[in-house]
Design an enzyme around this catalytic site. Sequence first.
Site, PDB file in Angstrom:
ATOM      1  N   ARG A  35       0.822  -1.215   0.000  1.00 11.42           N
ATOM      2  CA  ARG A  35       0.000   0.000   0.000  1.00 11.42           C
ATOM      3  C   ARG A  35       0.857   1.266   0.000  1.00 11.42           C
ATOM      4  O   ARG A  35       0.465   2.277  -0.575  1.00 11.42           O
ATOM      5  CB  ARG A  35      -0.939  -0.001   1.205  1.00 11.42           C
ATOM      6  CG  ARG A  35      -2.076  -0.981   0.999  1.00 11.42           C
ATOM      7  CD  ARG A  35      -3.071  -0.915   2.114  1.00 11.42           C
ATOM      8  NE  ARG A  35      -4.295  -1.616   1.705  1.00 11.42           N
ATOM      9  CZ  ARG A  35      -5.222  -2.028   2.552  1.00 11.42           C
ATOM     10  NH1 ARG A  35      -5.084  -1.819   3.842  1.00 11.42           N
ATOM     11  NH2 ARG A  35      -6.296  -2.643   2.105  1.00 11.42           N
ATOM     12  N   LYS A 183     -19.387 -14.711   3.137  1.00 13.01           N
ATOM     13  CA  LYS A 183     -20.768 -14.353   3.483  1.00 13.01           C
ATOM     14  C   LYS A 183     -21.533 -13.765   2.313  1.00 13.01           C
ATOM     15  O   LYS A 183     -21.102 -12.787   1.711  1.00 13.01           O
ATOM     16  CB  LYS A 183     -20.762 -13.329   4.620  1.00 13.01           C
ATOM     17  CG  LYS A 183     -20.185 -13.864   5.901  1.00 13.01           C
ATOM     18  CD  LYS A 183     -20.676 -13.054   7.064  1.00 13.01           C
ATOM     19  CE  LYS A 183     -19.543 -12.343   7.770  1.00 13.01           C
ATOM     20  NZ  LYS A 183     -19.979 -11.154   8.455  1.00 13.01           N
ATOM     21  N   GLY A 333      -9.719  -8.086  -0.081  1.00 17.82           N
ATOM     22  CA  GLY A 333      -8.465  -8.342   0.616  1.00 17.82           C
ATOM     23  C   GLY A 333      -7.998  -9.785   0.484  1.00 17.82           C
ATOM     24  O   GLY A 333      -6.824 -10.045   0.195  1.00 17.82           O
ATOM     25  N   GLY A 356     -13.993  -2.894   0.348  1.00 18.48           N
ATOM     26  CA  GLY A 356     -15.327  -2.364   0.616  1.00 18.48           C
ATOM     27  C   GLY A 356     -15.693  -1.237  -0.338  1.00 18.48           C
ATOM     28  O   GLY A 356     -16.814  -1.181  -0.858  1.00 18.48           O
TER      29      GLY A 356
HETATM   30  P1  ADP Z   1     -12.503 -10.964   0.105  1.00 19.56           P
HETATM   31  O1  ADP Z   1     -11.670 -10.447   1.248  1.00 19.56           O
HETATM   32  O2  ADP Z   1     -11.665 -11.288  -1.097  1.00 19.56           O
HETATM   33  O3  ADP Z   1     -13.664 -10.059  -0.208  1.00 19.56           O
HETATM   34  P2  ADP Z   1     -14.074 -12.614   1.843  1.00 19.56           P
HETATM   35  O4  ADP Z   1     -13.535 -11.902   3.045  1.00 19.56           O
HETATM   36  O5  ADP Z   1     -15.471 -12.395   1.485  1.00 19.56           O
HETATM   37  O6  ADP Z   1     -13.135 -12.355   0.566  1.00 19.56           O
HETATM   38  O7  ADP Z   1     -13.919 -14.192   2.073  1.00 19.56           O
HETATM   39  C1  ADP Z   1     -12.692 -14.781   2.372  1.00 19.56           C
HETATM   40  C2  ADP Z   1     -12.853 -15.868   3.380  1.00 19.56           C
HETATM   41  O8  ADP Z   1     -13.839 -16.807   2.980  1.00 19.56           O
HETATM   42  C3  ADP Z   1     -11.583 -16.674   3.531  1.00 19.56           C
HETATM   43  O9  ADP Z   1     -11.124 -16.516   4.865  1.00 19.56           O
HETATM   44  C4  ADP Z   1     -11.998 -18.115   3.281  1.00 19.56           C
HETATM   45  O10 ADP Z   1     -11.438 -19.044   4.182  1.00 19.56           O
HETATM   46  C5  ADP Z   1     -13.476 -18.064   3.486  1.00 19.56           C
HETATM   47  N1  ADP Z   1     -14.152 -19.137   2.782  1.00 19.56           N
HETATM   48  C6  ADP Z   1     -14.309 -19.287   1.460  1.00 19.56           C
HETATM   49  N2  ADP Z   1     -14.951 -20.427   1.165  1.00 19.56           N
HETATM   50  C7  ADP Z   1     -15.221 -21.019   2.341  1.00 19.56           C
HETATM   51  C8  ADP Z   1     -15.896 -22.216   2.707  1.00 19.56           C
HETATM   52  N3  ADP Z   1     -16.410 -23.028   1.785  1.00 19.56           N
HETATM   53  N4  ADP Z   1     -16.005 -22.502   4.017  1.00 19.56           N
HETATM   54  C9  ADP Z   1     -15.480 -21.672   4.957  1.00 19.56           C
HETATM   55  N5  ADP Z   1     -14.837 -20.532   4.676  1.00 19.56           N
HETATM   56  C10 ADP Z   1     -14.709 -20.213   3.382  1.00 19.56           C
HETATM   57 MG    MG Z   2     -11.977 -10.542   3.384  1.00 18.18          MG
END
Ligand code: ADP
Ligand code: MG
Length: 374
Positions: A35, A183, A333, A356
């Site tokens: 960053r 989520k 992230g 976000g």
């Molecule tokens: P980003 O930061 O790229 O937006 P998120 O924070 O939404 O992504 O999601 C990342 C998290 O989702 C990771 O920690 C990963 O372990 C979790 N994850 C993805 N698929 C699964 C799954 N099937 N079961 C449990 N955790 C999961």
């Molecule tokens: Mg994340």
Amino acid sequence: MRTLDDLGDIDGKRVFVRVDFNVPIRDGEITDDTRIRAALPTLEELRAKGARLLLAAHLGRPKDREPEFSLAPVAARLGELLGVEVKLGEDAEGDVVMLENVRYEPGETKNDPELARRWASLADAYVDDAFGAAHRAHASTVGVAELMERRAAGRLLQREVETLEGILADPARPLVAVVGGAKVTDKIGVLEAFLERADAILVGGAMCFPFFAAQGHSVGSSLCEEEGIAPAKRILAEAGDKLVLPRDLAIGDRFADDAQRDDIPGIDVPDGWMGLDIGPRTAQDYEDRIAQAGTVFWNGPMGAFELQGFVRGTRTVAEAVAQASGTTVVGGGDSAAALAQFGLADDVTHLSTGGGAALELLEGKPLPGVEALR
Ligand code: ADP
Ligand code: MG
């Protein structure tokens, strides 16, 4: 949106620059300075034009002025990268001065007008290069900007906004969105925005389980957000065949590196097991669709990629995105961390620095920090 080209003559002027220096620090050491490096083009351009810099950034979420949230290590690292001493503190003098963590000030997150006036009085112009904070109306992102006649987006923020708005306005088709992560409720807005605009939405991660639950499948002990099921049902009803869900899964008996692991040919997760990755047929299908896309937006890993046994789906998607001939944009992230882990961070068209903020922009929400630069 005003850019550095609109800032006028800044030779000898003091420019307040909001940057995103929210880097990971362990035992006083910066473990990833991406960053800080990302802000260098803007900082170097301003310095080449003769400006003196007053940098403002937040670090973590301090409750008080805890020393572990001090920007001192960041100032030191930036000094090395710029080749100039970076002095820390509002009263410091020098060509490059950095305020202490803006969140040491209780007025920052409240966008307190008093605080904004105090900071604005220290500078002649305002530049915002902190895209990752642009979805928050804080004193350093909005308050100061609104008080300054001369204000502009830095190069990083400019590139973020132009790239993401480009995906919304006029994408090369087919536009394929790949959405995963933990989520569904975090990403409903983005799913709905892409339902209107994308040609296909490929779903992975734990996000698929509320959809499967809504369809009446068994999800075992998979991470399946209860509050996600109703929105998933609604999205399924309006999506038609645009929304693509996994056809097979990798499952584990627990969330651990040494979990027992199995590939199942379908999507019904047996009791006592959890779905932790997309299966090989799904991964192949997503890979093919990504290869044929004119534009790809990817947010959220396809599985629990932190676990050795469940990295395959995320790796396949990451490699497909890296190899795709279309425009590729990655936000989030954990998605960025996955790309970096596979050594592919430089192989995408644009890696967004603001998770976000990127999602809110793609949802079509105005970002306060960007609006303040109009
Ligand atoms: P980003 O930061 O790229 O937006 P998120 O924070 O939404 O992504 O999601 C990342 C998290 O989702 C990771 O920690 C990963 O372990 C979790 N994850 C993805 N698929 C699964 C799954 N099937 N079961 C449990 N955790 C999961
Ligand atoms: Mg994340």
